[in-house]
Design an enzyme around this catalytic site. Structure first.
Site, mmCIF file in Angstrom:
data_model
loop_
_atom_site.group_PDB
_atom_site.id
_atom_site.type_symbol
_atom_site.label_atom_id
_atom_site.label_comp_id
_atom_site.label_asym_id
_atom_site.label_seq_id
_atom_site.Cartn_x
_atom_site.Cartn_y
_atom_site.Cartn_z
ATOM 1 N N SER A 137 -10.881 0.076 -6.255
ATOM 2 C CA SER A 137 -10.692 0.505 -4.872
ATOM 3 C C SER A 137 -11.444 1.771 -4.507
ATOM 4 O O SER A 137 -11.747 1.988 -3.345
ATOM 5 C CB SER A 137 -9.202 0.671 -4.573
ATOM 6 O OG SER A 137 -8.606 1.585 -5.462
ATOM 7 N N HIS A 150 -9.097 -5.725 -2.734
ATOM 8 C CA HIS A 150 -10.369 -5.517 -2.016
ATOM 9 C C HIS A 150 -11.345 -6.664 -2.223
ATOM 10 O O HIS A 150 -12.497 -6.578 -1.801
ATOM 11 C CB HIS A 150 -11.002 -4.195 -2.459
ATOM 12 C CG HIS A 150 -10.149 -3.017 -2.122
ATOM 13 N ND1 HIS A 150 -10.130 -2.454 -0.869
ATOM 14 C CD2 HIS A 150 -9.235 -2.345 -2.859
ATOM 15 C CE1 HIS A 150 -9.264 -1.456 -0.861
ATOM 16 N NE2 HIS A 150 -8.700 -1.370 -2.050
ATOM 17 N N LYS A 161 -5.429 -5.861 4.013
ATOM 18 C CA LYS A 161 -6.816 -5.394 4.091
ATOM 19 C C LYS A 161 -7.648 -6.416 4.859
ATOM 20 O O LYS A 161 -7.516 -6.511 6.068
ATOM 21 C CB LYS A 161 -7.296 -5.026 2.702
ATOM 22 C CG LYS A 161 -6.589 -3.725 2.301
ATOM 23 C CD LYS A 161 -6.665 -3.278 0.895
ATOM 24 C CE LYS A 161 -5.857 -1.990 0.772
ATOM 25 N NZ LYS A 161 -5.461 -1.684 -0.588
HETATM 26 C C1 LIG Z 1 -4.183 -1.168 -1.040
HETATM 27 C C2 LIG Z 1 -3.998 -1.611 -2.435
HETATM 28 C C3 LIG Z 1 -2.761 -2.077 -2.870
HETATM 29 C C4 LIG Z 1 -1.522 -1.985 -2.031
HETATM 30 O O1 LIG Z 1 -1.475 -2.972 -1.064
HETATM 31 P P1 LIG Z 1 -0.550 -2.717 0.224
HETATM 32 O O2 LIG Z 1 -0.371 -4.065 0.792
HETATM 33 O O3 LIG Z 1 -1.305 -1.779 1.097
HETATM 34 O O4 LIG Z 1 0.727 -2.113 -0.267
HETATM 35 C C5 LIG Z 1 -2.680 -2.592 -4.139
HETATM 36 N N1 LIG Z 1 -3.739 -2.607 -4.953
HETATM 37 C C6 LIG Z 1 -4.941 -2.151 -4.582
HETATM 38 C C7 LIG Z 1 -6.092 -2.219 -5.523
HETATM 39 C C8 LIG Z 1 -5.106 -1.626 -3.315
HETATM 40 O O5 LIG Z 1 -6.285 -1.136 -2.939
#
Ligand SMILES: *Cc1c(COP(=O)(O)O)cnc(C)c1O
Length: 387
Positions: free
Chosen positions: A182, A210, A239
């Site tokens: 990330s 991602h 996302k």
């Molecule tokens: C954003 C993210 C999460 C968390 O997801 P949410 O739905 O925002 O709680 C988990 N793992 C990674 C790698 C992320 O970037």
């Protein structure tokens, strides 16, 4: 002042002294890539809404209609009365998209990771986590009570060695890694992860937060490595899917066990109907518009070419600047030029690697990417004073 307030004040002062205090900025996201902050419209390179779907008319309409039909909230845990029909439909959609037998939807990606790992690992088991994995993979690993080992980032020799040395003395072994990292945007070599896990009878889980909607034709990071043997694919709907919620895609039995045992599933309210409907509509758009799905990676690659950086592997490109103050100053300079780029500081990234983390999306124009590349080149070559 009471001792609690004194405690908070002292902690905040020490964060402040290290340029590490964080503040909410009161943003208003408009149609991608625009964000309004402090009365100005900025071109954002800091949204994870890679496909602009949070503001897509069909996605918004689906959410609005679901709220009218099923209500604003789920009203209970899914095992009680919160299992509204959109959740089953969404799980079937996710499983089909990922090519698995089944899927389970959670309240968020963070909740998914808090819940899943403790289902498969407990004291006496081994959990190996890539050192650059997301905070919530670590949180789930710690919560499990298993022996937790940090894997040197993407070091497959290390993974093989750790399993060779420790697998036999633990009842089960689980390997956790981001698919797309990330804060760095690089990919885990999932074909090798799967093969090494198979060799040692370890289970592999990828966090595809991602990857979904961006790599592997939108199917995510496992699809980048055809045939990769990764039994547990979790991710988020928050996302590229433009909504909110988390998921696990896996075999039927694994998903059924998770629905029985994952505490963040059993003891937390079901995903609200509008969020589920929005995610369903987002999958429709992703399926119908492959050019939209291709655009974030194309934009990231245009940027890395123009900025003279290694070719982007995902929609995320780091510009590492070192000290937190440097990242803050760089972000302020870009903001003055009309760009919103969030500075990322420890503990989100390792000490000494504060950076700008650029996230490219389908709404960026080539001209915006070109201007940012010119600005980034200046930041990387000039020495500029920290704020
Ligand atoms: C954003 C993210 C999460 C968390 O997801 P949410 O739905 O925002 O709680 C988990 N793992 C990674 C790698 C992320 O970037």
């Amino acid at each position: 002042m009471g001792s609690l307030d004194q405690f908070a004040k002292a902690k905040l002062a020490s964060l402040e002294a290290g340029d590490l205090r964080r503040e909410l900025k009161g943003d208003r996201r408009l149609e991608a890539p625009w964000v309004e902050r402090g009365g100005r419209r900025l071109v954002s390179f800091s949204c994870n809404d890679y496909l602009g779907l949070s503001h897509h008319p069909a996605v918004i309409e689906a959410a609005a209609q679901a709220a009218r039909e099923y209500g604003a909230g789920a009203g209970a845990s899914r095992l009680v009365t919160g299992d509204h029909p959109l959740l089953g439909a969404l799980e079937a959609r996710i499983a089909a998209w990922k090519g698995t037998q089944a899927a389970c939807v959670f309240g968020s990606g963070y909740l998914a990771n808090l819940g899943i790992t403790p289902v498969f690992a407990k004291p006496g088991d081994l959990v190996i986590v890539d050192e650059l994995s997301h905070a919530c993979l670590w949180a789930g690993a710690k919560l499990s009570g298993a022996t937790v080992v940090a894997l040197r980032h993407n070091d497959m020799g290390h993974l093989d060695n750790v399993l060779a040395a420790a697998r036999a003395s633990h009842a089960h072994a689980l390997v956790l890694t981001d698919g797309v990292f990330s804060m760095d945007g690089d990919l885990a070599p999932l074909d090798e992860v799967g093969a090494i896990c198979a060799k040692h009878d370890a289970w592999a889980m990828v966090d595809d937060a991602h990857g979904l909607g961006v790599v592997g034709g939108g199917r995510g990071s496992v699809a980048v490595f055809p045939g990769a043997d990764i039994a547990l694919q979790m991710g988020t709907l928050s996302k590229a899917a433009g909504s909110y919620g988390g998921y696990l895609a896996a075999s039927r039995d694994v998903v059924d066990l998770v629905k029985n045992r994952a505490r963040s599933f059993v003891y937390s309210t079901g995903l609200p109907p509008p969020s589920a409907a929005a995610a369903l509509a987002a999958f429709d758009v992703m399926e119908a518009e492959p050019e939209r799905v291709a655009a974030p990676l194309d934009n990231a690659r245009l940027f890395t070419r123009l900025a003279g950086l290694p070719e982007a592997k995902s929609a995320i490109v780091p510009v590492v600047l070192g000290a937190p103050g440097r990242a803050l100053a760089a972000a302020a300079r870009l903001e003055a030029q009309g760009f919103l780029v969030a500075p990322i500081r420890p503990p989100t990234v390792p000490e000494g690697t504060a950076r700008l983390r650029l996230a490219f999306n389908a709404g960026h124009t080539p001209e915006q990417v070109e201007r940012l590349a010119a600005a980034a080149r200046a930041l990387m070559t000039e020495s500029f004073a920290p704020a």
